[in-house]
Design a protein around this motif. Structure first.
Motif, PDB file in Angstrom:
ATOM      1  N   LEU A  73      31.878  43.815  34.595  1.00  0.00           N
ATOM      2  CA  LEU A  73      31.868  42.377  34.872  1.00  0.00           C
ATOM      3  C   LEU A  73      30.834  42.043  35.941  1.00  0.00           C
ATOM      4  O   LEU A  73      30.112  41.043  35.836  1.00  0.00           O
ATOM      5  N   ASP A  74      30.760  42.886  36.962  1.00  0.00           N
ATOM      6  CA  ASP A  74      29.812  42.647  38.043  1.00  0.00           C
ATOM      7  C   ASP A  74      28.375  42.706  37.527  1.00  0.00           C
ATOM      8  O   ASP A  74      27.499  41.973  38.004  1.00  0.00           O
ATOM      9  N   ALA A  75      28.130  43.572  36.538  1.00  0.00           N
ATOM     10  CA  ALA A  75      26.787  43.663  35.966  1.00  0.00           C
ATOM     11  C   ALA A  75      26.396  42.370  35.261  1.00  0.00           C
ATOM     12  O   ALA A  75      25.206  42.012  35.223  1.00  0.00           O
TER      13      ALA A  75
ATOM     14  N   HIS B  42      37.993  50.476  37.672  1.00  0.00           N
ATOM     15  CA  HIS B  42      36.745  50.100  38.336  1.00  0.00           C
ATOM     16  C   HIS B  42      35.603  49.970  37.340  1.00  0.00           C
ATOM     17  O   HIS B  42      34.652  49.209  37.551  1.00  0.00           O
ATOM     18  N   ARG B  43      35.676  50.705  36.224  1.00  0.00           N
ATOM     19  CA  ARG B  43      34.617  50.606  35.208  1.00  0.00           C
ATOM     20  C   ARG B  43      34.572  49.209  34.595  1.00  0.00           C
ATOM     21  O   ARG B  43      33.485  48.686  34.314  1.00  0.00           O
TER      22      ARG B  43
ATOM     23  N   VAL C 287      37.203  39.469  43.537  1.00  0.00           N
ATOM     24  CA  VAL C 287      37.336  38.235  42.764  1.00  0.00           C
ATOM     25  C   VAL C 287      37.384  38.558  41.272  1.00  0.00           C
ATOM     26  O   VAL C 287      38.244  38.045  40.537  1.00  0.00           O
ATOM     27  N   LEU C 288      36.492  39.415  40.822  1.00  0.00           N
ATOM     28  CA  LEU C 288      36.444  39.747  39.406  1.00  0.00           C
ATOM     29  C   LEU C 288      37.703  40.491  38.962  1.00  0.00           C
ATOM     30  O   LEU C 288      38.217  40.263  37.863  1.00  0.00           O
ATOM     31  N   HIS C 289      38.193  41.372  39.807  1.00  0.00           N
ATOM     32  CA  HIS C 289      39.427  42.098  39.495  1.00  0.00           C
ATOM     33  C   HIS C 289      40.604  41.133  39.383  1.00  0.00           C
ATOM     34  O   HIS C 289      41.393  41.193  38.424  1.00  0.00           O
ATOM     35  N   ALA C 290      40.713  40.229  40.360  1.00  0.00           N
ATOM     36  CA  ALA C 290      41.812  39.268  40.337  1.00  0.00           C
ATOM     37  C   ALA C 290      41.714  38.335  39.133  1.00  0.00           C
ATOM     38  O   ALA C 290      42.723  38.004  38.489  1.00  0.00           O
ATOM     39  N   TRP C 291      40.503  37.924  38.795  1.00  0.00           N
ATOM     40  CA  TRP C 291      40.310  37.029  37.662  1.00  0.00           C
ATOM     41  C   TRP C 291      40.653  37.727  36.353  1.00  0.00           C
ATOM     42  O   TRP C 291      41.274  37.128  35.460  1.00  0.00           O
TER      43      TRP C 291
ATOM     44  N   HIS D 145      34.301  44.193  27.319  1.00  0.00           N
ATOM     45  CA  HIS D 145      35.646  44.349  26.754  1.00  0.00           C
ATOM     46  C   HIS D 145      36.613  44.812  27.842  1.00  0.00           C
ATOM     47  O   HIS D 145      36.387  45.836  28.488  1.00  0.00           O
ATOM     48  N   LEU D 146      37.682  44.053  28.009  1.00  0.00           N
ATOM     49  CA  LEU D 146      38.700  44.364  29.003  1.00  0.00           C
ATOM     50  C   LEU D 146      39.981  44.822  28.305  1.00  0.00           C
ATOM     51  O   LEU D 146      40.206  44.514  27.129  1.00  0.00           O
ATOM     52  N   PRO D 147      40.842  45.549  29.023  1.00  0.00           N
ATOM     53  CA  PRO D 147      42.137  45.928  28.437  1.00  0.00           C
ATOM     54  C   PRO D 147      42.913  44.697  27.994  1.00  0.00           C
ATOM     55  O   PRO D 147      42.787  43.617  28.573  1.00  0.00           O
ATOM     56  N   GLY D 148      43.700  44.874  26.962  1.00  0.00           N
ATOM     57  CA  GLY D 148      44.454  43.747  26.430  1.00  0.00           C
ATOM     58  C   GLY D 148      43.712  42.982  25.357  1.00  0.00           C
ATOM     59  O   GLY D 148      44.130  41.881  24.981  1.00  0.00           O
ATOM     60  N   GLY D 149      42.602  43.545  24.870  1.00  0.00           N
ATOM     61  CA  GLY D 149      41.844  42.875  23.813  1.00  0.00           C
ATOM     62  C   GLY D 149      41.051  41.678  24.286  1.00  0.00           C
ATOM     63  O   GLY D 149      40.682  40.812  23.472  1.00  0.00           O
TER      64      GLY D 149
END
Length: 330
Positions: free
Chosen positions: A296-298, A290-291, A273-277, A310-314
């Motif tokens: 996000l899971d934390a 996965h990092r 779910v978190l990956h898709a979101w 912080h996720l890719p894409g700013g």
């Protein structure tokens, strides 16, 4: 009448299975480098497709990475025309300047060319010549990278790329069978020097790792690796369906995702779910690792007031008022 060579029959049966039930009136295009795998696939498709009432064509991509590549692409195109394939395209691409290593850059350029050609020709599908051995290599490389189930699922028999259907009919056919099929048909495949260049990880797996496994565990190891990919792919597809429903359930009326709903999900679903979101928010899939998902899971399961992830894409995701939300960029 001479008996049909079993490897030729195996390739034709595989192509027929892939094409039966394919929708759309356009031709099918075989992506062909001139190597044994794609050459055997092209020959099989040239035989099978017309008997199913469908036109078959060919596209060969000139990566421009080796001397004589343009001449080789032209030779493949000439053979295709002589074999009755239509339409036939030889497409040059530029690999230099693309992100990633040379293998990734060449792959990206190749698939872009295949998709563009398929659209221009109104193709119903593009057929790729990956074999059982390629699938086994893919599984081993995924294991070495520490990939999750999606990586271990290997290459799918069918996928959609930018609206174009890609088919891999030969995933149950061995590389040796494609070589024997070419020999039986009097075809001379091109031997790509990159396939034996130790600078490339896949070439090392092909020349060293797989032969060592076969010697240690027997030839069935190749079939077993490919079967593992099929089994994991089926499980992954089922989990993805469950995760899509869980994502819908977790959406908050105020925006973002509800932490309590996420926390109640099993980890296998929650991380999907978190990956898709994250991808939905705009994180580039190739850079999302996965990092990032673990971080996000934390925020859901190990919350102690930490700052935004912080996720890719700013992008920045924070936990606020029991929700994961997209934070304002800084």
């Amino acid at each position: 009448m001479a008996a049909l060579a079993p490897p030729v029959a195996a390739a034709r049966v595989a192509v027929r299975r892939a094409l039966v039930g394919l929708t759309g009136d356009g031709p099918v295009l075989v992506a062909c480098s001139g190597g044994a795998d794609s050459l055997a696939l092209a020959a099989a498709t040239a035989f099978v497709a017309p008997r199913l009432g469908r036109r078959a064509g060919l596209v060969t991509v000139d990566h421009g990475l080796q001397p004589g590549s343009a001449e080789r692409a032209a030779a493949v195109a000439r053979w295709a025309v002589e074999s009755g394939l239509d339409p036939v395209d030889a497409v040059p691409v530029t690999v230099a300047g693309r992100p990633g290593g040379p293998e990734a850059a060449a792959r990206e350029a190749r698939y872009q060319a295949l998709v563009a050609t398929a659209r221009r020709r109104g193709a119903a599908a593009v057929l790729l010549g990956h074999t059982r051995d390629d699938q086994a290599e893919t599984v081993l490389l995924a294991l070495a990278r520490g990939a999750g189930p999606r990586g271990l699922a290997g290459m799918p028999e069918r996928r959609e790329l930018d609206g174009v259907t890609l088919l891999r009919p030969l995933l149950a056919v061995s590389r040796e069978e494609t070589r024997k099929a070419c020999a039986a048909l009097g075809l001379t495949p091109w031997e790509d020097p990159h396939n034996v260049d130790p600078a490339y990880a896949r070439a090392r797996v092909r020349s060293d790792v797989l032969p060592s496994l076969v010697r240690a565990l027997g030839p069935a190891v190749l079939d077993n690796l490919a079967r593992t990919a099929r089994l994991v792919a089926a499980d992954t597809a089922a989990l993805d369906e469950l995760a899509a429903a869980a994502l819908t359930e977790a959406r908050s009326p105020e925006g973002g995702l509800g932490v309590d709903t996420l926390a109640a999900q099993p980890v296998a679903l929650r991380t999907r779910v978190l990956h898709a979101w994250a991808r939905e928010l705009g994180a580039p899939p190739a850079a999302l690792s996965h990092r990032h998902v673990d971080a996000l899971d934390a925020l859901v399961t190990q919350w102690h007031g930490q700052g935004a992830v912080h996720l890719p894409g700013g992008l920045r995701v924070a936990r606020q008022e029991g929700r994961l939300t997209l934070a304002d960029p800084r």
